[in-house]
Scaffold this motif. Sequence first.
Motif, PDB file in Angstrom:
ATOM      1  N   PRO A   1       0.800  -1.238   0.000  1.00 19.80           N
ATOM      2  CA  PRO A   1       0.000   0.000   0.000  1.00 19.80           C
ATOM      3  C   PRO A   1       0.829   1.283   0.000  1.00 19.80           C
ATOM      4  N   LEU A   2       1.843   1.354   0.861  1.00 19.98           N
ATOM      5  CA  LEU A   2       2.624   2.584   0.962  1.00 19.98           C
ATOM      6  C   LEU A   2       3.384   2.865  -0.328  1.00 19.98           C
ATOM      7  N   SER A   3       3.956   1.812  -0.913  1.00 17.33           N
ATOM      8  CA  SER A   3       4.665   1.950  -2.181  1.00 17.33           C
ATOM      9  C   SER A   3       3.715   2.409  -3.280  1.00 17.33           C
ATOM     10  N   LEU A   4       2.522   1.817  -3.327  1.00 23.29           N
ATOM     11  CA  LEU A   4       1.533   2.176  -4.344  1.00 23.29           C
ATOM     12  C   LEU A   4       1.127   3.642  -4.231  1.00 23.29           C
ATOM     13  N   VAL A   5       0.891   4.109  -3.007  1.00 28.30           N
ATOM     14  CA  VAL A   5       0.498   5.511  -2.796  1.00 28.30           C
ATOM     15  C   VAL A   5       1.585   6.457  -3.289  1.00 28.30           C
ATOM     16  N   LEU A   6       2.832   6.152  -2.955  1.00 27.69           N
ATOM     17  CA  LEU A   6       3.948   7.017  -3.361  1.00 27.69           C
ATOM     18  C   LEU A   6       4.085   7.055  -4.883  1.00 27.69           C
ATOM     19  N   LEU A   7       3.937   5.906  -5.536  1.00 27.52           N
ATOM     20  CA  LEU A   7       4.036   5.857  -6.999  1.00 27.52           C
ATOM     21  C   LEU A   7       2.874   6.596  -7.664  1.00 27.52           C
ATOM     22  N   LEU A   8       1.671   6.481  -7.076  1.00 24.34           N
ATOM     23  CA  LEU A   8       0.516   7.206  -7.621  1.00 24.34           C
ATOM     24  C   LEU A   8       0.695   8.717  -7.492  1.00 24.34           C
ATOM     25  N   VAL A   9       1.244   9.147  -6.363  1.00 21.22           N
ATOM     26  CA  VAL A   9       1.517  10.581  -6.185  1.00 21.22           C
ATOM     27  C   VAL A   9       2.536  11.056  -7.220  1.00 21.22           C
ATOM     28  N   ALA A  10       3.583  10.239  -7.437  1.00 18.65           N
ATOM     29  CA  ALA A  10       4.604  10.591  -8.433  1.00 18.65           C
ATOM     30  C   ALA A  10       3.996  10.665  -9.829  1.00 18.65           C
ATOM     31  N   ALA A  11       3.161   9.684 -10.180  1.00 21.44           N
ATOM     32  CA  ALA A  11       2.522   9.675 -11.505  1.00 21.44           C
ATOM     33  C   ALA A  11       1.593  10.875 -11.660  1.00 21.44           C
ATOM     34  N   GLY A  12       0.831  11.176 -10.605  1.00 27.11           N
ATOM     35  CA  GLY A  12      -0.073  12.323 -10.648  1.00 27.11           C
ATOM     36  C   GLY A  12       0.671  13.625 -10.824  1.00 27.11           C
ATOM     37  N   LEU A  13       1.805  13.748 -10.130  1.00 21.39           N
ATOM     38  CA  LEU A  13       2.615  14.964 -10.245  1.00 21.39           C
ATOM     39  C   LEU A  13       3.167  15.117 -11.660  1.00 21.39           C
ATOM     40  N   LEU A  14       3.604  14.003 -12.258  1.00 17.49           N
ATOM     41  CA  LEU A  14       4.156  14.045 -13.618  1.00 17.49           C
ATOM     42  C   LEU A  14       3.070  14.415 -14.628  1.00 17.49           C
ATOM     43  N   VAL A  15       1.882  13.834 -14.476  1.00 18.24           N
ATOM     44  CA  VAL A  15       0.766  14.152 -15.382  1.00 18.24           C
ATOM     45  C   VAL A  15       0.399  15.622 -15.277  1.00 18.24           C
ATOM     46  N   MET A  16       0.376  16.127 -14.039  1.00 19.86           N
ATOM     47  CA  MET A  16       0.054  17.547 -13.838  1.00 19.86           C
ATOM     48  C   MET A  16       1.066  18.449 -14.522  1.00 19.86           C
ATOM     49  N   MET A  17       2.355  18.081 -14.423  1.00 20.92           N
ATOM     50  CA  MET A  17       3.409  18.903 -15.020  1.00 20.92           C
ATOM     51  C   MET A  17       3.345  18.870 -16.545  1.00 20.92           C
ATOM     52  N   LEU A  18       2.919  17.726 -17.104  1.00 18.29           N
ATOM     53  CA  LEU A  18       2.884  17.594 -18.564  1.00 18.29           C
ATOM     54  C   LEU A  18       1.556  18.020 -19.178  1.00 18.29           C
ATOM     55  N   ALA A  19       0.536  18.247 -18.325  1.00 20.06           N
ATOM     56  CA  ALA A  19      -0.773  18.668 -18.830  1.00 20.06           C
ATOM     57  C   ALA A  19      -0.644  20.014 -19.537  1.00 20.06           C
ATOM     58  N   PRO A  20      -1.265  20.178 -20.700  1.00 21.70           N
ATOM     59  CA  PRO A  20      -1.115  21.418 -21.483  1.00 21.70           C
ATOM     60  C   PRO A  20      -1.431  22.686 -20.702  1.00 21.70           C
ATOM     61  N   ALA A  21      -2.518  22.668 -19.908  1.00 24.08           N
ATOM     62  CA  ALA A  21      -2.904  23.879 -19.163  1.00 24.08           C
ATOM     63  C   ALA A  21      -1.840  24.247 -18.144  1.00 24.08           C
ATOM     64  N   VAL A  22      -1.334  23.235 -17.426  1.00 24.56           N
ATOM     65  CA  VAL A  22      -0.299  23.488 -16.422  1.00 24.56           C
ATOM     66  C   VAL A  22       0.983  23.940 -17.094  1.00 24.56           C
ATOM     67  N   ALA A  23       1.347  23.277 -18.198  1.00 22.04           N
ATOM     68  CA  ALA A  23       2.575  23.634 -18.911  1.00 22.04           C
ATOM     69  C   ALA A  23       2.531  25.077 -19.397  1.00 22.04           C
ATOM     70  N   ARG A  24       1.351  25.504 -19.932  1.00 22.34           N
ATOM     71  CA  ARG A  24       1.227  26.890 -20.410  1.00 22.34           C
ATOM     72  C   ARG A  24       1.378  27.886 -19.268  1.00 22.34           C
ATOM     73  N   ARG A  25       0.720  27.558 -18.122  1.00 20.99           N
ATOM     74  CA  ARG A  25       0.801  28.453 -16.972  1.00 20.99           C
ATOM     75  C   ARG A  25       2.245  28.533 -16.458  1.00 20.99           C
ATOM     76  N   ARG A  26       2.924  27.377 -16.487  1.00 20.53           N
ATOM     77  CA  ARG A  26       4.314  27.324 -16.026  1.00 20.53           C
ATOM     78  C   ARG A  26       5.227  28.162 -16.928  1.00 20.53           C
ATOM     79  N   GLU A  27       5.062  28.023 -18.248  1.00 19.59           N
ATOM     80  CA  GLU A  27       5.874  28.791 -19.182  1.00 19.59           C
ATOM     81  C   GLU A  27       5.598  30.282 -19.043  1.00 19.59           C
ATOM     82  N   GLN A  28       4.310  30.632 -18.811  1.00 26.64           N
ATOM     83  CA  GLN A  28       3.956  32.030 -18.637  1.00 26.64           C
ATOM     84  C   GLN A  28       4.652  32.613 -17.430  1.00 26.64           C
ATOM     85  N   ALA A  29       4.653  31.836 -16.321  1.00 28.73           N
ATOM     86  CA  ALA A  29       5.285  32.309 -15.099  1.00 28.73           C
ATOM     87  C   ALA A  29       6.762  32.551 -15.301  1.00 28.73           C
ATOM     88  N   PHE A  30       7.429  31.635 -16.024  1.00 27.65           N
ATOM     89  CA  PHE A  30       8.865  31.796 -16.219  1.00 27.65           C
ATOM     90  C   PHE A  30       9.189  32.915 -17.199  1.00 27.65           C
TER      91      PHE A  30
END
Length: 503
Positions: A468-497
Amino acid sequence: MELIDNLVLGFSVALTIQNILYCLLGTILGTLVGVLPGLGPLATIAMLLPISFGLEPTTALILLAGIYYGAQYGGSTTAILVNLPGETSAVVTALDGYQMARQGRAGEALMVAALGSFFAGTVGTLLIAAFAPSLSEMALRFGPAEYFALMVLGLIAAVVLAHGSVIKAIAMIIVGLLLGLVGTDVTSGDARFTFGSSHLADGIDFVVVAMGLFGIAEVISNVAGPEEERKVLGKLGLWKLSKEDFRRAAPAAVRGTFLGSILGILPGGGAVLGSFSSYMLEKKLSRTPQAFGKGAIEGVAGPEAANNAGAQTSFIPMLTLGLPSNGVMALMIGALTIHNIQPGPGVMSSNPSLFWGLIASMWVGNLLLVILNLPLIGVWIKLLTVRYRLLYPAIVVLCCIGVFSVNNSEFHVLLMALFGVLGYVFTKLECEPAPLLLGFVLGPMMEENLRRAMSLAKGDPSVFVTRPLSLVLLLVAAGLLVMMLAPAVARRREQAFEESHEA
């Protein structure tokens, strides 16, 4: 009541004249070790271990512990002033601390680092006193699969540290992982990526990579640019915190303290992950994430607190379970064994004066460090008034001496120069070196835990998702990666920089 009685016993041991003097000696040595890149607390404690043979066990541990957490204080100094992180955790401090120094705010950066470290050290020591046994049990829940998942989460989170392209940040992490593979395979004994060189048989040292990518690359960048753009500092200004600085730094230090305290008890890279994770957290919570990497005071306060809290709580598994969380703690166990004391659960009951005396001495040591470091802030700032043509050659010499002292090898000095050139190239390509360094540090540990988990599971990869603990950590990592690669997040990130670049 029992806790109070134990602390009274501890302070009665720690506040003897002899133990105060050795605590002071340890903290002074630790600060010097931290300021001088290349030495590090591990090498220093190893060299001083024979001296502890003639001391009482408690006094010996107080001296060695003072060197360890004193080095955490000192390590921030060169990271902030001249962009030289001598310790892994100081890499994060350099990201914003050095930019603050360039803006004439070196005093504020050094002060918030010292005060954040003191607060974190105090809270971390309190946690050891109150929750050592239960926190150790929590650390035992982490098996190889959980450690692997935690390292994956740390590497994905490193993307947050980088400015600009997510793809470039991921590429830098991969480069760091590949560099971490250089050396001899611990399982098979085969040489990997050594190109037939015996100098690379033991791998590449962290100090070589860090000083090249940060220190030497910074010198090359300044030399390569026009003379009028060569800038070390702005006006020195006053070294005191404004109300606004305190308002921004205090919550970051509190969050960093508790994050570092939890991750510090984990064997391996707990304290390292603490400083990187704190930076990631502060950047996520900030209303102005574009300010990070440009001199955000939260980027100094949070990681410094996490770093120091992790250094304190790393004593928990060593004292209560006899498990070293890092190389320094392994030396501490060696010191206990030399004095015929068996590390583990029995220390608290069979040697209460040693256990509680060491804990009380950490409070004394943290207080001594603040008393030592705050008056030195003015001295450190004055060093930066040295003219450019004298300061940067001195930095190069300091780097060369530090790297040579690690293995007494000229090859490592040349390797540092190579990483300096690479660091300059990365700067021109707008690739951040911090994710590379985190990949380099966590890569070997991640590989080791991957192999161990697969071996225990007899080659079944489902072990990473069935726990369970390993699964939760991997899901959080996958969720974070998806968020970073999502077009809306990527655009907002590029705008900020882009806004940050224009500013």
